[in-house]
Write a protein that holds these residues in place. Structure first.
Motif, mmCIF file in Angstrom:
data_model
loop_
_atom_site.group_PDB
_atom_site.id
_atom_site.type_symbol
_atom_site.label_atom_id
_atom_site.label_comp_id
_atom_site.label_asym_id
_atom_site.label_seq_id
_atom_site.Cartn_x
_atom_site.Cartn_y
_atom_site.Cartn_z
ATOM 1 N N LYS A 114 12.770 -1.746 4.030
ATOM 2 C CA LYS A 114 13.020 -0.745 2.915
ATOM 3 C C LYS A 114 11.776 -0.092 2.756
ATOM 4 O O LYS A 114 10.574 -0.710 2.882
ATOM 5 C CB LYS A 114 13.293 -1.515 1.583
ATOM 6 N N PHE A 115 11.678 0.934 2.005
ATOM 7 C CA PHE A 115 10.253 1.573 1.407
ATOM 8 C C PHE A 115 10.272 1.481 -0.274
ATOM 9 O O PHE A 115 11.027 1.804 -0.744
ATOM 10 C CB PHE A 115 10.368 3.130 1.890
ATOM 11 N N ALA A 116 9.233 0.780 -0.453
ATOM 12 C CA ALA A 116 9.171 0.395 -1.915
ATOM 13 C C ALA A 116 9.308 1.394 -2.801
ATOM 14 O O ALA A 116 9.604 1.452 -3.919
ATOM 15 C CB ALA A 116 7.956 -0.371 -2.196
ATOM 16 N N CYS A 117 8.566 2.633 -2.426
ATOM 17 C CA CYS A 117 8.316 3.696 -3.529
ATOM 18 C C CYS A 117 9.630 4.455 -3.811
ATOM 19 O O CYS A 117 9.771 5.015 -4.896
ATOM 20 C CB CYS A 117 7.402 4.774 -2.796
ATOM 21 N N VAL A 118 10.519 4.255 -2.830
ATOM 22 C CA VAL A 118 11.940 5.101 -3.312
ATOM 23 C C VAL A 118 13.034 4.187 -3.286
ATOM 24 O O VAL A 118 13.967 4.195 -4.027
ATOM 25 C CB VAL A 118 12.292 6.329 -1.954
ATOM 26 N N VAL A 163 0.943 -1.098 -0.218
ATOM 27 C CA VAL A 163 -0.133 0.013 0.079
ATOM 28 C C VAL A 163 0.868 1.205 -0.072
ATOM 29 O O VAL A 163 1.888 1.035 0.951
ATOM 30 C CB VAL A 163 -1.094 -0.008 1.119
ATOM 31 N N MET A 164 0.519 2.075 -0.897
ATOM 32 C CA MET A 164 1.397 3.436 -0.982
ATOM 33 C C MET A 164 0.559 4.481 -0.898
ATOM 34 O O MET A 164 -0.708 4.557 -1.272
ATOM 35 C CB MET A 164 2.122 3.632 -2.355
ATOM 36 N N VAL A 165 0.879 5.672 -0.256
ATOM 37 C CA VAL A 165 0.061 7.018 0.008
ATOM 38 C C VAL A 165 1.025 8.010 -0.697
ATOM 39 O O VAL A 165 0.386 8.410 -1.938
ATOM 40 C CB VAL A 165 0.004 7.031 1.355
ATOM 41 N N ASP A 166 2.103 8.230 -0.163
ATOM 42 C CA ASP A 166 2.627 9.699 -0.751
ATOM 43 C C ASP A 166 3.602 9.117 -2.002
ATOM 44 O O ASP A 166 3.846 10.060 -2.888
ATOM 45 C CB ASP A 166 3.220 10.490 0.341
ATOM 46 N N GLY A 167 4.083 8.058 -1.854
ATOM 47 C CA GLY A 167 5.079 7.654 -2.852
ATOM 48 C C GLY A 167 6.522 8.541 -2.701
ATOM 49 O O GLY A 167 7.307 8.332 -3.934
ATOM 50 N N THR A 168 6.694 8.886 -1.615
ATOM 51 C CA THR A 168 7.984 9.747 -1.561
ATOM 52 C C THR A 168 8.655 9.282 -0.661
ATOM 53 O O THR A 168 9.717 9.885 -0.039
ATOM 54 C CB THR A 168 7.660 11.410 -1.775
ATOM 55 N N GLY A 169 8.389 8.244 0.276
ATOM 56 C CA GLY A 169 9.112 7.790 1.356
ATOM 57 C C GLY A 169 9.064 8.472 2.666
ATOM 58 O O GLY A 169 9.690 8.411 3.747
ATOM 59 N N MET A 170 7.900 9.360 2.785
ATOM 60 C CA MET A 170 7.644 10.064 3.969
ATOM 61 C C MET A 170 6.532 9.265 4.661
ATOM 62 O O MET A 170 6.795 9.399 5.927
ATOM 63 C CB MET A 170 6.985 11.306 3.497
ATOM 64 N N CYS A 171 5.721 8.565 4.331
ATOM 65 C CA CYS A 171 4.613 8.098 4.963
ATOM 66 C C CYS A 171 4.838 6.715 5.710
ATOM 67 O O CYS A 171 4.003 6.466 6.793
ATOM 68 C CB CYS A 171 3.140 8.042 4.371
ATOM 69 N N GLY A 172 5.750 6.080 5.348
ATOM 70 C CA GLY A 172 6.041 4.698 5.587
ATOM 71 C C GLY A 172 5.122 3.528 5.277
ATOM 72 O O GLY A 172 5.194 2.364 5.660
ATOM 73 N N GLY A 173 3.862 3.923 4.377
ATOM 74 C CA GLY A 173 2.881 2.892 4.165
ATOM 75 C C GLY A 173 3.416 1.663 3.560
ATOM 76 O O GLY A 173 3.102 0.594 3.845
ATOM 77 N N CYS A 174 4.502 1.848 2.650
ATOM 78 C CA CYS A 174 4.895 0.789 1.590
ATOM 79 C C CYS A 174 6.170 0.096 2.267
ATOM 80 O O CYS A 174 7.038 -0.477 1.608
ATOM 81 C CB CYS A 174 5.454 1.612 0.428
ATOM 82 N N ARG A 175 6.149 -0.033 3.702
ATOM 83 C CA ARG A 175 7.570 -0.651 4.144
ATOM 84 C C ARG A 175 7.678 -2.024 4.015
ATOM 85 O O ARG A 175 6.395 -2.787 4.141
ATOM 86 C CB ARG A 175 7.527 -0.291 5.772
HETATM 87 FE FE1 FES Z 1 4.735 6.463 1.942
HETATM 88 FE FE2 FES Z 1 6.242 5.034 0.354
HETATM 89 S S1 FES Z 1 4.355 5.212 -0.009
HETATM 90 S S2 FES Z 1 6.736 5.978 2.173
#
Ligand code: FES
Ligand code: FAD
Ligand code: MG
Length: 310
Positions: A244-248, A224-236
């Motif tokens: 790792k954070f999949a988005c970054v 699950v991704m929210v911001d896609g910039t490594g800030m929210c932690g959703g994609c851990r």
């Molecule tokens: Fe928020 Fe990756 S989508 S940290």
């Protein structure tokens, strides 16, 4: 310039194709992104101002046409709403990207590109890029049945060998994509890399299929991704002993090191609220349709013929 829906046409949909009742393609005008995009990258989309942000992989991009292409599976509220509303001439509210680290290309001489379900479209630009870099490319795609297949010609054009797997045996091998991987490995003892994209359970079994053969396996993760910039932690995600954070840091990772069970458990976390959102949206569609039907019955009939003709 505004679209039919009254929105700015910055991210105008110029082509739509429906592959089945749940899978649809959207080609969107975005010249800058079409120039910058690389295989393996993704975008974040908002269909309307109050819509959810969802990540979708770039299934294709064409700098000459100035467009990017997404292939979407309607699985829940947002993707079903997009299926209903995204028509040629309408526009997306937001389209951000390209995001993520591009896939590694050019290092492998023989590559197996595997796509299953919603992974078939995203693996296509990787197969094409490996081919353009001079690799021998074996494509393996999996569908439930022959009538759900799409992009067969596109894959055949960039693959030296093309293996189709269907659950019901209506085309190619009867079975899942791991049967196709086994076949490729049985015929070639010099495969440098397998690239697998699809549902987490599929990628897990692809990695387990290649592990005993020691074939390097790259998977594209979809947490699950929210911001896609490594800030929210959703994609851990857990990869080896690292977080790792999949988005970054991804979305590509070494399939033999990914903790797929953790990924699958995290994907379940919002199931109740996702089901709730879908139910509320379907109810609002039903109420609107009823109101429109009542309005058309109640509307007074106006005779538009000239008086002499009545
Ligand atoms: Fe928020 Fe990756 S989508 S940290
Ligand atoms: P929901 O009912 O909200 O969710 C259904 C399921 O989708 C959830 O259980 C969860 O597993 C997943 N999901 C929900 N919200 C998100 C979110 N914000 N981010 C990621 N997953 C979510 N789908 C495609 O059809 N085509 C693609 O090319 C594609 N590429 C992706 C690339 C990446 C990097 C990632 C992370 C996901 C990708 N997905 C793709 C999955 C897509 O984002 C989800 O199917 C979509 O967000 C579901 O939204 P929904 O509201 O329709 O469904
Ligand atoms: Mg959703």
């Amino acid at each position: 310039m505004t679209s039919e829906a009254g929105k700015t046409s910055q991210f105008e949909i110029v082509r739509r194709e429906d592959f089945s009742d749940v899978t649809y393609l959207l080609e969107i005008r975005h010249p800058a992104m079409a120039k910058a995009a690389k295989p393996g990258q993704f975008v974040i989309v908002m269909e309307h101002e109050h819509g959810e942000r969802i990540p979708l992989t770039l299934a294709d991009f064409d700098p000459d046409r100035g467009t990017v292409t997404l292939v979407v599976q309607a699985v829940g509220k947002t993707t079903k709403e997009m299926q209903q509303r995204c028509r040629v001439g309408t526009s997306l509210h937001a389209l951000v990207g390209p995001m993520g680290i591009p896939s590694r290309v050019g290092h492998a001489r023989k590559v197996v590109c595997v796509g299953g379900g919603l992974g078939v479209a995203p693996v296509y630009p990787q197969a094409r890029a490996h081919k353009e870099a001079g690799a021998y490319v074996i494509g393996v795609v999996g569908f439930r049945s022959r009538d759900l297949m799409f992009w067969e010609d596109e894959f055949r054009a960039v693959c030296d060998e093309f293996i189709v797997c269907t659950d019901d045996g209506s085309e190619g091998i009867k079975g899942v994509v791991t049967a196709g991987i086994e076949q490729a490995i049985a015929h070639h003892d010099d495969i440098d890399e397998v690239v697998a994209i699809g549902p987490p359970i599929m990628m897990k079994f692809c990695a387990e299929t290649t592990r005993p053969h020691g074939v390097s396996t790259v998977v594209s993760l979809n947490p699950v991704m929210v911001d896609g910039t490594g800030m929210c932690g959703g994609c851990r995600v857990r990869v080896g002993d690292q977080v790792k954070f999949a988005c970054v840091d991804g979305p590509d990772f070494d399939g033999h090191s990914v903790d797929f069970d953790d990924l699958m458990a995290r994907l379940q976390r919002f199931r109740a609220s996702e089901a709730d959102a879908l139910e509320r949206w379907q109810e609002s569609c039903r109420v609107r349709a009823e109101a429109e039907a009542q309005e058309s019955v109640a509307a007074p009939l106006v005779d538009t013929r000239p008086a002499a003709d009545r």
